[in-house]
Design a protein around this motif. Structure first.
Motif, PDB file in Angstrom:
ATOM      1  N   LYS A  67       0.837  -1.206   0.000  1.00  0.00           N
ATOM      2  CA  LYS A  67       0.000   0.000   0.000  1.00  0.00           C
ATOM      3  C   LYS A  67       0.869   1.252   0.000  1.00  0.00           C
ATOM      4  O   LYS A  67       1.652   1.477   0.922  1.00  0.00           O
ATOM      5  CB  LYS A  67      -0.935   0.027   1.203  1.00  0.00           C
ATOM      6  CG  LYS A  67      -1.813   1.283   1.251  1.00  0.00           C
ATOM      7  CD  LYS A  67      -2.747   1.313   2.438  1.00  0.00           C
ATOM      8  CE  LYS A  67      -3.915   0.392   2.229  1.00  0.00           C
ATOM      9  NZ  LYS A  67      -4.956   0.611   3.296  1.00  0.00           N
ATOM     10  N   ILE A  68       0.705   2.062  -1.035  1.00  0.00           N
ATOM     11  CA  ILE A  68       1.362   3.366  -1.133  1.00  0.00           C
ATOM     12  C   ILE A  68       0.298   4.436  -0.952  1.00  0.00           C
ATOM     13  O   ILE A  68      -0.677   4.488  -1.711  1.00  0.00           O
ATOM     14  CB  ILE A  68       2.102   3.521  -2.468  1.00  0.00           C
ATOM     15  CG1 ILE A  68       3.214   2.473  -2.564  1.00  0.00           C
ATOM     16  CG2 ILE A  68       2.679   4.931  -2.610  1.00  0.00           C
ATOM     17  CD1 ILE A  68       3.958   2.469  -3.877  1.00  0.00           C
ATOM     18  N   VAL A  69       0.480   5.263   0.042  1.00  0.00           N
ATOM     19  CA  VAL A  69      -0.511   6.263   0.415  1.00  0.00           C
ATOM     20  C   VAL A  69      -0.030   7.638  -0.036  1.00  0.00           C
ATOM     21  O   VAL A  69       1.125   8.004   0.180  1.00  0.00           O
ATOM     22  CB  VAL A  69      -0.741   6.230   1.937  1.00  0.00           C
ATOM     23  CG1 VAL A  69      -1.432   7.491   2.419  1.00  0.00           C
ATOM     24  CG2 VAL A  69      -1.551   4.996   2.306  1.00  0.00           C
ATOM     25  N   VAL A  70      -0.938   8.397  -0.659  1.00  0.00           N
ATOM     26  CA  VAL A  70      -0.611   9.723  -1.190  1.00  0.00           C
ATOM     27  C   VAL A  70      -1.620  10.730  -0.664  1.00  0.00           C
ATOM     28  O   VAL A  70      -2.796  10.670  -1.031  1.00  0.00           O
ATOM     29  CB  VAL A  70      -0.617   9.726  -2.730  1.00  0.00           C
ATOM     30  CG1 VAL A  70      -0.202  11.096  -3.265  1.00  0.00           C
ATOM     31  CG2 VAL A  70       0.279   8.628  -3.285  1.00  0.00           C
ATOM     32  N   PRO A  71      -1.220  11.650   0.201  1.00  0.00           N
ATOM     33  CA  PRO A  71      -2.146  12.707   0.623  1.00  0.00           C
ATOM     34  C   PRO A  71      -2.437  13.653  -0.542  1.00  0.00           C
ATOM     35  O   PRO A  71      -1.522  14.106  -1.219  1.00  0.00           O
ATOM     36  CB  PRO A  71      -1.391  13.425   1.746  1.00  0.00           C
ATOM     37  CG  PRO A  71       0.059  13.130   1.500  1.00  0.00           C
ATOM     38  CD  PRO A  71       0.114  11.794   0.830  1.00  0.00           C
ATOM     39  N   ARG A  72      -3.711  13.929  -0.779  1.00  0.00           N
ATOM     40  CA  ARG A  72      -4.070  14.832  -1.881  1.00  0.00           C
ATOM     41  C   ARG A  72      -3.858  16.276  -1.418  1.00  0.00           C
ATOM     42  O   ARG A  72      -4.588  16.781  -0.566  1.00  0.00           O
ATOM     43  CB  ARG A  72      -5.510  14.637  -2.326  1.00  0.00           C
ATOM     44  CG  ARG A  72      -5.844  15.486  -3.574  1.00  0.00           C
ATOM     45  CD  ARG A  72      -7.323  15.523  -3.865  1.00  0.00           C
ATOM     46  NE  ARG A  72      -7.823  14.285  -4.405  1.00  0.00           N
ATOM     47  CZ  ARG A  72      -7.855  13.981  -5.702  1.00  0.00           C
ATOM     48  NH1 ARG A  72      -7.389  14.843  -6.593  1.00  0.00           N
ATOM     49  NH2 ARG A  72      -8.341  12.835  -6.109  1.00  0.00           N
ATOM     50  N   LEU A  73      -2.889  16.922  -2.002  1.00  0.00           N
ATOM     51  CA  LEU A  73      -2.616  18.319  -1.698  1.00  0.00           C
ATOM     52  C   LEU A  73      -3.493  19.205  -2.578  1.00  0.00           C
ATOM     53  O   LEU A  73      -3.747  18.872  -3.743  1.00  0.00           O
ATOM     54  CB  LEU A  73      -1.133  18.635  -1.945  1.00  0.00           C
ATOM     55  CG  LEU A  73      -0.125  17.741  -1.215  1.00  0.00           C
ATOM     56  CD1 LEU A  73       1.299  18.077  -1.653  1.00  0.00           C
ATOM     57  CD2 LEU A  73      -0.276  17.881   0.294  1.00  0.00           C
TER      58      LEU A  73
END
Length: 484
Positions: free
Chosen positions: A250-256
């Motif tokens: 799992k690669i998590v990316v916060p949406r900026l």
């Protein structure tokens, strides 16, 4: 004589960018020399060109579809939003100003000479230019001084094909309504129409096509079914950035809010053992992430404040305490440092802000923007990689003595003493298959056989075949006008 045709949409996000890419690849397969063109684009997902400028990512993909290297003339005006009301204005690849929308409205009419110059320069070496509009010509309140849709079509004397999006509903109203609100001279430039993103049996909409033709007089060019492999092509619109369920890694990316150059995520999404999860505002960063990837940003300081406001800084520390890994790319790299110093107010009010403090580096914002295509190696493995830099700011500090990339004969990036927190300025790293496998192996992923770049080429070929099957390419060529 070079010909041209313009694809405009009856609304935003009707699929114009993808259709232009598919048409371009289809025409190349017919033996024609093709160039894509978009007079004005608005996107923070930019590509660096071989002539040292920047254009919208969609035009770079369209160039790939046409078998060309991307150049600034393919997208002479690029707007890169910095705030809700203002954007950087890039003309023929170079930043010329940062303006509020109202001020850009006054400026845009002065940009037509540069737009036409780029258009005619492209026309010198190809058989046909396929042009993409922006938004919709039905926004008649923006018609004065327009360079993106009918204003450009009029100035260049180019015929237009209008595309509607049936997936969002009301496609007859989209197309017939556009005909109703356009002035007669603009209506006269539209020579054909198509309907995109159809799901199911297209024969069910034949009567709808007849109705649109009867009300508008425009030639029907086809009903284009939903293209299932669209996700395999790099997205330009931030609204298309979505989670991609896959395997256990799992690669998590916060949406900026001002996320930029998010094509870094596409090769990861293509991996069968990887799930890419986009975390929206108001949600915590998940406890089970293997990697938290902080992406690029058009406004690092503002997005860092947003990051903290969500409590993501606390989540990030908890992730690291559990042994998780963190990667910051470009703006994300700047956020990971101890400080960001902007004495010149390049991102707004002059300030100095505390970073997340996970890398012992400091970033100083500078007026100069670095735009460069790059190549090099991953120091630990020797894997070859390539990418691009597109940023304002210089980063240095003790953790820069632990670089993890060697780019263009120089050390690049920084990492913590245990190597679990890393940052760099290089976008596009994960498109290199060997490097991507090496990085994913650190997360426990088995080696895959995914060839990302070939996958994009295959998707473009499939898109071209899709267009040939469902869109009247012969008629499009007949309708295209000669460039004078």
């Amino acid at each position: 004589m070079t010909k041209a045709i313009m694809i405009q949409g009856a609304g935003s996000n009707v699929g114009k960018s993808m259709l232009v890419a598919g048409i371009a690849r289809a025409l190349v397969k017919r033996g024609l020399k093709v160039a894509p063109f978009k007079p004005q684009n608005m996107s923070n997902n930019a590509a660096v060109t071989v002539d040292g400028g920047e254009i919208g990512r969609a035009q770079a993909l369209q160039a790939l579809a046409a078998g060309l290297a991307p150049v600034v003339d393919m997208n002479p005006v690029l707007l890169k939003p910095e705030t809700d009301i203002g954007a950087s204005v890039i003309v023929q690849g170079k930043r010329v100003a940062t303006l509020k929308a109202r001020d850009y409205g006054k400026m845009k009419a002065t940009l037509m000479p540069a737009v036409l110059e780029s258009f005619h320069r492209l026309a010198e070496n190809v058989d046909i230019i396929v042009i993409e509009g922006a938004g919709s010509p039905a926004e008649v309140n923006l018609r004065a001084g327009d360079i993106a849709n009918m204003g450009f079509a009029e100035a260049a004397d180019v015929p237009v094909i209008l595309i509607g999006d049936i997936d969002r509903g009301g496609v007859i109203a989209q197309l017939v309504g556009t005909h109703a609100v356009l002035p007669p001279e603009d209506c006269g430039r539209i020579v054909g129409f198509g309907v995109n993103k159809f799901r199911g049996d297209t024969s069910l909409f034949h009567d709808g096509m007849d109705f649109i033709h009867d009300r508008t007089g425009w030639a029907p060019l086809g009903i284009i079914p939903w293209f299932a492999d669209a996700w395999k092509l790099p997205a330009e619109d931030v609204m298309d950035v979505a989670s991609r369920p896959g395997g256990p890694i799992k690669i998590v990316v916060p949406r900026l809010p001002r996320i930029a150059n998010f094509d870094d995520l596409d090769p990861l999404s293509a991996e069968p053992d990887v799930s890419v999860e986009i975390i929206e505002a108001g949600r915590p960063l998940p406890l089970d992430a293997d990697l938290i990837l902080i992406p690029g940003s058009k406004s690092t300081i503002a997005d860092l404040a947003h990051f903290r406001a969500q409590g993501w800084d606390i989540d990030l520390l908890a992730h690291i305490r559990r042994g998780g890994r963190v990667l910051g790319i470009c703006g994300g790299y700047q956020m990971l440092g101890r400080k960001i110093i902007d004495v010149d107010g390049i991102e707004g009010t002059p300030c100095e802000v505390e970073g997340l403090g996970l890398l012992d580096v400091t970033t100083e914002m500078k007026p100069f923007k670095r735009l460069a295509l790059t190549s090099g190696t991953h120091i630990a493995s020797g894997e070859v990689l390539s990418g691009y830099e597109i940023h304002i700011g210089e980063t240095d500090g003790p953790d820069r003595t632990r670089p993890w990339l060697r780019i263009d004969q120089r050390d690049e990036g920084a990492q913590s003493a245990d190597g679990k927190v890393r940052g760099c300025y290089i976008h596009g790293l994960f498109a290199a298959d060997g490097f991507r496998r090496t990085m994913l192996a650190e997360l426990g992923a088995p080696a895959s056989k995914v060839n990302y770049n070939q996958g994009v080429e295959d998707a473009l070929d499939a898109l071209a075949a899709h267009m040939e099957a469902h869109f009247d390419i012969d008629r499009l060529l007949e309708l295209a006008g000669e460039i004078s």
